[in-house]
Design an enzyme around this catalytic site. Structure first.
Site, PDB file in Angstrom:
ATOM      1  CB  CYS A 274     -23.940  37.874 -34.994  1.00 50.90           C
ATOM      2  SG  CYS A 274     -23.017  39.320 -35.312  1.00 50.90           S
TER       3      CYS A 274
HETATM    4  N1  SAJ Z   1     -27.859  36.070 -24.752  1.00 54.56           N
HETATM    5  C1  SAJ Z   1     -28.733  35.431 -23.882  1.00 54.56           C
HETATM    6  N2  SAJ Z   1     -28.240  34.446 -23.069  1.00 54.56           N
HETATM    7  C2  SAJ Z   1     -26.924  34.075 -23.099  1.00 54.56           C
HETATM    8  C3  SAJ Z   1     -26.053  34.743 -24.000  1.00 54.56           C
HETATM    9  C4  SAJ Z   1     -26.538  35.736 -24.812  1.00 54.56           C
HETATM   10  O1  SAJ Z   1     -29.926  35.735 -23.837  1.00 54.56           O
HETATM   11  O2  SAJ Z   1     -26.543  33.188 -22.329  1.00 54.56           O
HETATM   12  C5  SAJ Z   1     -28.369  37.100 -25.648  1.00 54.56           C
HETATM   13  C6  SAJ Z   1     -27.700  38.441 -25.465  1.00 54.56           C
HETATM   14  O3  SAJ Z   1     -28.379  39.207 -24.492  1.00 54.56           O
HETATM   15  C7  SAJ Z   1     -27.818  39.063 -26.850  1.00 54.56           C
HETATM   16  C8  SAJ Z   1     -27.757  37.866 -27.792  1.00 54.56           C
HETATM   17  O4  SAJ Z   1     -28.071  36.714 -26.981  1.00 54.56           O
HETATM   18  O5  SAJ Z   1     -29.064  39.707 -27.007  1.00 54.56           O
HETATM   19  C9  SAJ Z   1     -26.398  37.684 -28.460  1.00 54.56           C
HETATM   20  O6  SAJ Z   1     -25.450  37.618 -27.435  1.00 54.56           O
HETATM   21  P1  SAJ Z   1     -23.884  37.378 -27.742  1.00 54.56           P
HETATM   22  O7  SAJ Z   1     -23.180  37.314 -26.445  1.00 54.56           O
HETATM   23  O8  SAJ Z   1     -23.694  36.254 -28.680  1.00 54.56           O
HETATM   24  O9  SAJ Z   1     -23.485  38.773 -28.402  1.00 54.56           O
HETATM   25  P2  SAJ Z   1     -23.003  39.283 -29.832  1.00 54.56           P
HETATM   26  O10 SAJ Z   1     -23.986  38.846 -30.870  1.00 54.56           O
HETATM   27  O11 SAJ Z   1     -22.665  40.702 -29.718  1.00 54.56           O
HETATM   28  O12 SAJ Z   1     -21.582  38.620 -30.088  1.00 54.56           O
HETATM   29  C10 SAJ Z   1     -21.512  37.455 -30.692  1.00 54.56           C
HETATM   30  C11 SAJ Z   1     -20.229  36.841 -30.168  1.00 54.56           C
HETATM   31  N3  SAJ Z   1     -20.445  36.530 -28.756  1.00 54.56           N
HETATM   32  C12 SAJ Z   1     -19.661  35.742 -28.024  1.00 54.56           C
HETATM   33  O13 SAJ Z   1     -18.797  35.084 -28.535  1.00 54.56           O
HETATM   34  C13 SAJ Z   1     -19.908  35.713 -26.546  1.00 54.56           C
HETATM   35  C14 SAJ Z   1     -19.990  35.739 -31.048  1.00 54.56           C
HETATM   36  O14 SAJ Z   1     -21.116  34.903 -31.023  1.00 54.56           O
HETATM   37  C15 SAJ Z   1     -19.638  36.254 -32.423  1.00 54.56           C
HETATM   38  O15 SAJ Z   1     -18.229  36.403 -32.481  1.00 54.56           O
HETATM   39  C16 SAJ Z   1     -20.255  37.576 -32.731  1.00 54.56           C
HETATM   40  O16 SAJ Z   1     -21.500  37.642 -32.109  1.00 54.56           O
HETATM   41  C17 SAJ Z   1     -20.433  37.709 -34.227  1.00 54.56           C
HETATM   42  O17 SAJ Z   1     -20.253  38.833 -34.695  1.00 54.56           O
HETATM   43  O18 SAJ Z   1     -20.735  36.703 -34.867  1.00 54.56           O
END
Ligand code: SAJ
Length: 436
Positions: A274
């Site tokens: 995503c």
């Molecule tokens: N990440 C970082 N630093 C941060 C947060 C995340 O490096 O501070 C990295 C994570 O390790 C990961 C990536 O970014 O590799 C994505 O992280 P994420 O927490 O956004 O995880 P997803 O993609 O599984 O879930 C996200 C949802 N996350 C949250 O709301 C916390 C949201 O953005 C969406 O509802 C979902 O994707 C979607 O399906 O769109």
């Protein structure tokens, strides 16, 4: 009775059948939530093995254990099929198919188009159709609506069409469908009313917006917000490295600000299907309109540079030992794209492993959620005992900080460790532990 009255009454009485197209990490939890609200569910997926598993009470989605599928299958409240014709019985159809990027980073909406063409073939009269797949603003009204609407049948009277973005955070348990507000944009006010009458049976707070494009844009703001802020904190990490400052201390201290700040943490790169993908749907749409979405591009540039940065830090750590990358044994701890799940999609670990192997390293890995994996030229099996493996490696790289690991034991092992997630926070600073 009008189609609108018929549908809203059915939904309010929790009667009727809902079709879900795409039974992945969005579609399956949605199907279970709607079934548990009282509706019959017809799940349609092109993967026959997924259909077979589900009809035998077996879930392929980590967030949905078998125990939540089996009883629904046993009572015939949920059944899966590869046959779109089954959707003729559905009062509502929700599309949850993937929206990946092509190699050119252009949106690939072919899965949406395929689903929409099948729905048009069976007929939409008297049905509610909702698109949930994340996509660029305009998809619902420019691609989906024309497939359904004609002089004979009009949206808002003969059928109802809306967009409602998914808000699923894989692995999260504190927020579920019921307590996560759900944005909904209808093609017409009656489309919105009908969609709300369905969603409010399993969502506490539907959030109506003016139209589908607004709802599509809301989702892209949510995910672009994350990608840009992760890019910002990754660049802050690069700056702190230049300044000789500890980025983790800087972030933790900034996070004490009770207002006007939201904590993001640096890492080895951006994984998942995503956050690295969705912002490109926005920049593609704006490019078509001769506008450059600069933040999206800049964040992507920084985030995509992180795996190489981790490889450089690893080479530096080996260099401290007068060792070259070539011929060294490097252990990767955690390969999933984020902690406590086993999903490898777009995981930065894959690129880090590929780069290290290209440089001649002998790379092994451990991940409690990923016993083995195949990705392009990689075909790897996890080591048995990570604690023994770190002692046998020349350098260990923490890429995903699963709660599973005994980080204190790892930090005290004396092994040379590159920590990309501050997993060893609180441990005494040691020269054998290099933090990004
Ligand atoms: N990440 C970082 N630093 C941060 C947060 C995340 O490096 O501070 C990295 C994570 O390790 C990961 C990536 O970014 O590799 C994505 O992280 P994420 O927490 O956004 O995880 P997803 O993609 O599984 O879930 C996200 C949802 N996350 C949250 O709301 C916390 C949201 O953005 C969406 O509802 C979902 O994707 C979607 O399906 O769109």
């Amino acid at each position: 009775m009008s189609f609108k009255d018929e549908l809203t009454q059915k939904f309010e009485e929790r009667r009727g059948t809902v079709g879900i197209i795409g039974l992945g990490y969005v579609g399956l939890p949605l199907a279970v939530a709607i079934a548990e609200a009282g509706f019959n569910i017809i799940g349609v997926d092109i993967a026959s093995e997924v259909v077979f598993g589900l009809n035998n009470g077996i879930s392929h989605v980590e967030d949905i254990p078998d125990v939540r599928i089996a009883p629904l299958v046993a009572t015939n409240q949920f059944w899966a099929t590869t046959d779109y014709n089954e959707l003729q019985k559905a009062d509502a159809i929700i599309i949850c198919v993937p929206t990946p990027l092509r190699k050119t980073k252009d949106p690939d909406v072919s899965f949406i188009i395929a689903a929409v063409e099948e729905i048009a073939r069976i007929g939409v009269q008297g049905k509610l159709v909702v698109l949930e797949s994340t996509t660029y603003p305009g998809t619902t009204e420019e691609i989906v609506l024309p497939e359904f609407q004609s002089k004979e049948i009009m949206a808002g009277s003969d059928f109802f069409l809306a967009f409602s973005p998914e808000r699923i955070d894989p692995g999260r348990t504190d927020y579920v469908f019921a307590n996560t507000p759900k944005v909904i944009g209808g093609v017409t006010p009656d489309c919105l009313d009908v969609a709300i009458s369905l969603y409010e049976t399993f969502v506490d707070q539907p959030v109506p917006v003016s139209n589908p494009a607004t709802a599509e844009m809301v989702k892209l703001l949510e995910n672009t917000f994350r990608a840009v802020n992760i890019g910002l904190v990754n660049e802050m990490a690069l700056m702190c490295d230049k300044l000789g400052l500890n980025i983790w201390e800087v972030v933790e201290a900034a996070a004490t600000k009770p207002y006007g700040f939201m904590k993001f943490t640096p890492g080895p790169g951006l994984g998942g299907h995503c956050i690295p993908v969705d912002p490109h749907y926005l920049s593609w749409k704006l490019r078509v309109l001769n506008y450059t979405a600069r933040f999206v591009q800049l964040a992507d540039e920084v985030n995509r540079s992180m795996p190489d940065y981790v490889v450089m830090k690893t080479a530096d750590a080996l260099n401290q030992l007068a060792k070259a990358v070539r011929g060294s044994h490097i252990l990767i701890l955690g390969v999933a794209y984020k902690p406590n799940i086993g999903d490898l999609r777009e995981s930065p670990a894959l690129e880090i492993i590929e780069r290290l192997i290209e440089k001649g390293a002998n790379v092994s890995y451990h991940d409690p959620y990923v016993p083995n994996f195949v990705h392009e030229d990689l075909d790897l099996t996890a080591v048995e005992d990570p604690y023994e493996a770190i002692l046998n490696a020349d350098c260990t790289v923490i890429v995903t900080d699963h709660d599973h690991y005994d980080w204190r034991r790892i930090g005290n092992s004396g092994a040379v460790i590159v920590d990309t997630r501050n997993a060893l926070k609180g441990m005494p600073l040691r020269e054998n532990i290099i933090s990004i």
